[in-house]
Design a protein around this motif. Structure first.
Motif, PDB file in Angstrom:
ATOM      1  N   GLY A  69      35.639 -18.005 -33.528  1.00 36.51           N
ATOM      2  CA  GLY A  69      35.140 -19.510 -33.820  1.00 36.51           C
ATOM      3  C   GLY A  69      35.010 -19.511 -35.425  1.00 36.51           C
ATOM      4  N   THR A  70      34.570 -20.501 -35.972  1.00 31.93           N
ATOM      5  CA  THR A  70      34.350 -20.694 -37.432  1.00 31.93           C
ATOM      6  C   THR A  70      33.039 -20.194 -37.658  1.00 31.93           C
ATOM      7  N   SER A  71      32.729 -20.282 -38.806  1.00 34.46           N
ATOM      8  CA  SER A  71      31.400 -19.373 -39.259  1.00 34.46           C
ATOM      9  C   SER A  71      30.202 -20.169 -38.419  1.00 34.46           C
ATOM     10  N   ARG A  72      30.269 -21.339 -38.071  1.00 32.40           N
ATOM     11  CA  ARG A  72      29.284 -21.770 -37.327  1.00 32.40           C
ATOM     12  C   ARG A  72      28.980 -21.375 -35.912  1.00 32.40           C
ATOM     13  N   ALA A  73      30.015 -20.575 -35.429  1.00 32.14           N
ATOM     14  CA  ALA A  73      30.144 -20.061 -33.953  1.00 32.14           C
ATOM     15  C   ALA A  73      29.240 -18.605 -34.494  1.00 32.14           C
ATOM     16  N   GLY A  74      29.360 -18.167 -35.369  1.00 24.48           N
ATOM     17  CA  GLY A  74      28.404 -16.870 -35.954  1.00 24.48           C
ATOM     18  C   GLY A  74      26.881 -17.139 -35.779  1.00 24.48           C
ATOM     19  N   ILE A  75      26.694 -18.366 -36.411  1.00 23.34           N
ATOM     20  CA  ILE A  75      25.429 -18.695 -36.639  1.00 23.34           C
ATOM     21  C   ILE A  75      24.947 -19.262 -35.393  1.00 23.34           C
ATOM     22  N   GLU A  76      25.709 -19.802 -34.513  1.00 23.50           N
ATOM     23  CA  GLU A  76      25.130 -20.211 -33.190  1.00 23.50           C
ATOM     24  C   GLU A  76      24.843 -19.190 -32.355  1.00 23.50           C
ATOM     25  N   ARG A  96      22.486 -27.960 -47.763  1.00 19.51           N
ATOM     26  CA  ARG A  96      22.960 -28.528 -46.574  1.00 19.51           C
ATOM     27  C   ARG A  96      23.063 -27.434 -45.544  1.00 19.51           C
ATOM     28  N   PHE A  97      23.510 -26.389 -45.599  1.00 20.58           N
ATOM     29  CA  PHE A  97      23.398 -25.406 -44.708  1.00 20.58           C
ATOM     30  C   PHE A  97      22.168 -24.708 -44.149  1.00 20.58           C
ATOM     31  N   GLY A  98      21.043 -25.035 -44.979  1.00 13.99           N
ATOM     32  CA  GLY A  98      19.782 -24.506 -44.424  1.00 13.99           C
ATOM     33  C   GLY A  98      19.209 -25.729 -43.467  1.00 13.99           C
ATOM     34  N   LEU A 142      17.832 -17.694 -43.307  1.00 15.28           N
ATOM     35  CA  LEU A 142      18.073 -17.875 -44.579  1.00 15.28           C
ATOM     36  C   LEU A 142      19.224 -17.891 -45.302  1.00 15.28           C
ATOM     37  N   VAL A 143      20.029 -19.014 -45.698  1.00 11.91           N
ATOM     38  CA  VAL A 143      20.945 -19.174 -46.001  1.00 11.91           C
ATOM     39  C   VAL A 143      21.171 -18.164 -47.298  1.00 11.91           C
ATOM     40  N   GLN A 144      22.473 -17.399 -47.681  1.00 13.91           N
ATOM     41  CA  GLN A 144      22.594 -16.523 -49.015  1.00 13.91           C
ATOM     42  C   GLN A 144      22.911 -17.417 -49.848  1.00 13.91           C
ATOM     43  N   GLY A 145      24.543 -17.784 -49.657  1.00 15.14           N
ATOM     44  CA  GLY A 145      24.961 -18.918 -50.738  1.00 15.14           C
ATOM     45  C   GLY A 145      25.238 -20.075 -50.164  1.00 15.14           C
ATOM     46  N   ASP A 146      24.707 -21.150 -50.557  1.00 17.01           N
ATOM     47  CA  ASP A 146      24.787 -22.491 -49.986  1.00 17.01           C
ATOM     48  C   ASP A 146      25.668 -23.254 -50.906  1.00 17.01           C
ATOM     49  N   THR A 147      27.037 -23.459 -50.508  1.00 23.37           N
ATOM     50  CA  THR A 147      27.884 -23.935 -51.235  1.00 23.37           C
ATOM     51  C   THR A 147      27.651 -25.435 -51.369  1.00 23.37           C
ATOM     52  N   SER A 148      26.720 -26.154 -50.754  1.00 26.25           N
ATOM     53  CA  SER A 148      26.440 -27.462 -51.127  1.00 26.25           C
ATOM     54  C   SER A 148      25.913 -27.613 -52.388  1.00 26.25           C
ATOM     55  N   SER A 171      20.686 -14.014 -41.854  1.00 27.95           N
ATOM     56  CA  SER A 171      21.198 -14.603 -43.139  1.00 27.95           C
ATOM     57  C   SER A 171      22.636 -15.069 -42.915  1.00 27.95           C
ATOM     58  N   ASP A 172      22.840 -16.308 -43.240  1.00 26.29           N
ATOM     59  CA  ASP A 172      24.307 -16.773 -43.092  1.00 26.29           C
ATOM     60  C   ASP A 172      24.794 -16.566 -44.468  1.00 26.29           C
ATOM     61  N   ALA A 173      25.711 -15.592 -44.464  1.00 27.38           N
ATOM     62  CA  ALA A 173      26.397 -15.334 -45.733  1.00 27.38           C
ATOM     63  C   ALA A 173      27.821 -15.736 -45.806  1.00 27.38           C
ATOM     64  N   THR A 174      28.120 -16.663 -45.023  1.00 26.38           N
ATOM     65  CA  THR A 174      29.499 -17.329 -45.145  1.00 26.38           C
ATOM     66  C   THR A 174      30.240 -17.564 -46.344  1.00 26.38           C
ATOM     67  N   ALA A 175      29.582 -18.269 -47.435  1.00 28.67           N
ATOM     68  CA  ALA A 175      30.213 -18.645 -48.555  1.00 28.67           C
ATOM     69  C   ALA A 175      30.014 -17.438 -49.708  1.00 28.67           C
ATOM     70  N   SER A 176      29.081 -16.335 -49.368  1.00 30.10           N
ATOM     71  CA  SER A 176      28.926 -15.621 -50.492  1.00 30.10           C
ATOM     72  C   SER A 176      29.573 -14.250 -50.227  1.00 30.10           C
ATOM     73  N   LEU A 196      35.832 -16.356 -42.721  1.00 27.38           N
ATOM     74  CA  LEU A 196      36.695 -15.733 -43.398  1.00 27.38           C
ATOM     75  C   LEU A 196      37.301 -16.660 -44.604  1.00 27.38           C
ATOM     76  N   GLN A 197      37.031 -17.997 -44.525  1.00 32.69           N
ATOM     77  CA  GLN A 197      37.738 -19.077 -45.437  1.00 32.69           C
ATOM     78  C   GLN A 197      36.945 -19.078 -46.745  1.00 32.69           C
ATOM     79  N   LYS A 198      36.112 -18.267 -47.061  1.00 41.05           N
ATOM     80  CA  LYS A 198      35.659 -18.247 -48.510  1.00 41.05           C
ATOM     81  C   LYS A 198      35.940 -17.192 -49.284  1.00 41.05           C
ATOM     82  N   CYS A 199      35.069 -16.054 -49.895  1.00 34.87           N
ATOM     83  CA  CYS A 199      35.653 -15.270 -50.434  1.00 34.87           C
ATOM     84  C   CYS A 199      36.306 -14.179 -49.857  1.00 34.87           C
TER      85      CYS A 199
HETATM   86  C1  LIG Z   1      31.154 -22.925 -45.730  1.00 34.82           C
HETATM   87  C2  LIG Z   1      30.188 -22.562 -45.037  1.00 34.82           C
HETATM   88  C3  LIG Z   1      29.899 -22.554 -43.746  1.00 34.82           C
HETATM   89  C4  LIG Z   1      31.226 -23.189 -42.871  1.00 34.82           C
HETATM   90  O1  LIG Z   1      30.802 -22.995 -41.300  1.00 34.82           O
HETATM   91  P1  LIG Z   1      32.300 -23.444 -40.674  1.00 34.82           P
HETATM   92  O2  LIG Z   1      31.846 -23.441 -39.109  1.00 34.82           O
HETATM   93  O3  LIG Z   1      33.327 -22.190 -41.187  1.00 34.82           O
HETATM   94  O4  LIG Z   1      32.834 -24.592 -41.210  1.00 34.82           O
HETATM   95  C5  LIG Z   1      28.743 -22.072 -43.007  1.00 34.82           C
HETATM   96  N1  LIG Z   1      27.725 -21.681 -43.803  1.00 34.82           N
HETATM   97  C6  LIG Z   1      27.733 -21.914 -45.156  1.00 34.82           C
HETATM   98  C7  LIG Z   1      26.775 -21.236 -45.905  1.00 34.82           C
HETATM   99  C8  LIG Z   1      29.142 -22.208 -45.986  1.00 34.82           C
HETATM  100  O5  LIG Z   1      28.885 -22.207 -47.191  1.00 34.82           O
END
Ligand SMILES: *Cc1c(COP(=O)(O)O)cnc(C)c1O
Length: 408
Positions: A69-76, A96-98, A142-148, A171-176, A196-199
Motif C-alpha cells: 500500500g502507499t506510505s499511509r498503509a505503513g503508518i496505519e 500536515r502529516f502530524g 513523530l514525523v521526521q520530514g514533513d513535506t508540507s 516515526s514516519d520517515a516517508t519524505a526523508s 517509495l515515491q520520495k527520496c
Molecule cells: C508524502 C508523505 C506521505 C505520503 O503518504 P502516501 O500514502 O504515500 O500518499 C506520508 N507521510 C509523509 C511525511 C509524507 O511526506
C-alpha cells in the motif's frame, strides 16, 4: 464506448514534493515476469528485500519488511498494531502529516494528545520530553520530514528520551528516508515507516517498515488471530488488532520463517522496492544523502538567485525539498500550470496555512541531479517573468551552477 489507447503518459520532470520521477531501473524491474507467492524465487526476493532495507534503515531489526500500500498503509499498520484502544499517544505536530498521524491514532481509538509548533519550525527535544512527562503516553508518533513545511525534525535524541520514560517511539520517515540521515538503531526507534515515491525514487504503493524487538513484543502480546480462530487461553485475546490487512503480527508471520499466508505480496511492487534499495545501497547510503544535500543546496541557491524568499527555518530544512514564497502579484496556480504545460515540469502547491503562499520544489531520488535542478530553474525563470515578476536574468541557473562548482 470507445476503448482508449494503451497508457501513454506525457514526458514529465517531477520536481514537486513527491511523487517524483522513478529511477529507470525501478520502472524496468516492475515489468519483470511474475512468479507464484511461494516460488523459491519469490521468497528469496522477499528475504533479500528485508536485508536491503535493514541497511537502508540502519537497523538489525528482524521485523523489517514491506506493507503493501502507499506510505499511509505503513503508518496505519504501525499505529493500529502498536496502539490499543484507550492508550495514550503523543503526536508533536509541525505540519500536515502530524495531523495525519493524530487522525490515524484517533481512529485506532487511542487517547490522542498533540503539541504544536508553528509551521516552518521543529521541536527542541526538551519540549517533547516535557510533553511526554505531562501526557505519559505509551507511544510517541513523530514525523521526521514533513513535506508540507519541508522541515526535518531531529530524531537523534528522541529515542533516549522515550526509553527513559518507557515510551515506544514511532516515526514516519516517508519524505526523508534515503535523502536525509536516518539511523533506526542508533537513534532508538521502535517503529518507522516510509514509502517509495520520495527520496527512494520509486512509485507509490509499497511501504517499507521496521520494528524493534520491543515493538514486535507489543504486537505479539496482542491477541492472535490465526486462520480466523483466536487462540484460546491468551489473556489479551480480546485485544487483537482490529484490522486484518494491517495486523503487523500477521504480516510478520508472512515475512518470517513460518511464511504463514496472509495477503499475496504485491509482486511488482516488491520488485520495485527491492530495486529502490538496491540502487541506493549500490551508490552508497552516505553518497546518496550527499547527492540530495548538494542538489537541495543548489536548488535553494537557485531560487534565491531568482530573488525568491525561502520559507521556514532553513537550518532544519530537509535536503530534498524547498518551499518558496510565490512572488507578489504572480498567479501561483496559473504559473505552476504553465510550467507543466510548456516545460513538462511539475512543482508542488501547498496545504493548510501555506496554501496559495508557497510552492514546494523537490530534488529527490533520481531527480536529485544537476541537469534536473538547472532545467527547473531555467524554466521557472521564464515562467516567473511571463507572469509579471522581475527576475535577474540567469540568476537561478548561475547560483545553482556555482553550488555544483563548489563556489556556492
Ligand atoms: C508524502 C508523505 C506521505 C505520503 O503518504 P502516501 O500514502 O504515500 O500518499 C506520508 N507521510 C509523509 C511525511 C509524507 O511526506
Amino acid at each position: 464506448m470507445t476503448i482508449p489507447g494503451p497508457i501513454d503518459p506525457p514526458a514529465r520532470l517531477l520536481m514537486g514534493p513527491g511523487p517524483i520521477s522513478a529511477y529507470p531501473s525501478v520502472l524496468r524491474s516492475m515489468s519483470a515476469p511474475l512468479v507464484g507467492q511461494y516460488d523459491p524465487f519469490m521468497t528469496s526476493a522477499m528475504t533479500e528485500t528485508q536485508e536491503l532495507y535493514r541497511q537502508v534503515w540502519g537497523t538489525r531489526n528482524e521485523g523489517t519488511m514491506l506493507v503493501d500500500g502507499t506510505s499511509r498503509a505503513g503508518i496505519e499498520a504501525a499505529i493500529t498494531s502498536l496502539v490499543r484502544p484507550g492508550d495514550r499517544v503523543l503526536v508533536p505536530v509541525f505540519g500536515r502529516f502530524g495531523h495525519l498521524l493524530a487522525e490515524i491514532a484517533e481512529r485506532a481509538m487511542a487517547e490522542v494528545h498533540t503539541i504544536e509548533t508553528e509551521w516552518g519550525q521543529v521541536f527542541p527535544p526538551s519540549v517533547i520530553e516535557a510533553a511526554i512527562i505531562r501526557v505519559r503516553p505509551t507511544l510517541l508518533a513523530l514525523v521526521q520530514g514533513d513535506t508540507s513545511t519541508t522541515m526535518n525534525q531531529p530524531l537523534d535524541e528522541i529515542g533516549a528520551i522515550c526509553r527513559r520514560h518507557g515510551v515506544l517511539f514511532y516515526s514516519d520517515a516517508t519524505a526523508s528516508l534515503g535523502g536525509n540521515e536516518f539511523e533506526a538503531d542508533a537513534w532508538g526507534l521502535d517503529a518507522a515507516t516510509a514509502g517509495l515515491q520520495k527520496c527512494l525514487g520509486g512509485p507509490s504503493g509499497s511501504a517499507p517498515i521496521t520494528l524493534s524487538d520491543a515493538a514486535v513484543e507489543v504486537i505479539r502480546s496482542r491477541g492472535r488471530v490465526e486462520a480466523g480462530i483466536r487462540e484460546a487461553g491468551d489473556e489479551s485475546a480480546s485485544d487483537f488488532v482490529r484490522s486484518n490487512y494491517f495486523d503487523l503480527g500477521m504480516i510478520l508471520d508472512y515475512w518470517g520463517p513460518r511464511r504463514l499466508n496472509h495477503h499475496t505480496e504485491a509482486t511488482s511492487m516488491l520488485y520495485a522496492a527491492r530495486e529502490c534499495a538496491r540502487v541506493l545501497l549500490l551508490e552508497g547510503r552516505d553518497e546518496v544523502i550527499a547527492r540530495h544535500r548538494l542538489a537541495g543546496a543548489a536548488m535553494l541557491a537557485g531560487v534565491e538567485g531568482l530573488g525568491m524568499t525561502v520559507f521556514g527555518d532553513v537550518a532544519h530544512k530537509m535536503t530534498n525539498v524547498v518551499a518558496v514564497e510565490i512572488p507578489e502579484g504572480v498567479a501561483g496556480d496559473a504559473a505552476r500550470a504553465a510550467l507543466l504545460e510548456d516545460f513538462g515540469i511539475e512543482i508542488g502547491t501547498s496545504f493548510g496555512p501555506l496554501h496559495g503562499k508557497v510552492w514546494r520544489i523537490g530534488t529527490m531520488g533520481y531527480n536529485a541531479r544537476k541537469d534536473a535542478v538547472l532545467t527547473t530553474l531555467a524554466a521557472l525563470e521564464a515562467v516567473l517573468r511571463r507572469f509579471g515578476a522581475t527576475v535577474p536574468v540567469g540568476g537561478g541557473v548561475e547560483a545553482a551552477a556555482d553550488v555544483y562548482a563548489g563556489r556556492g
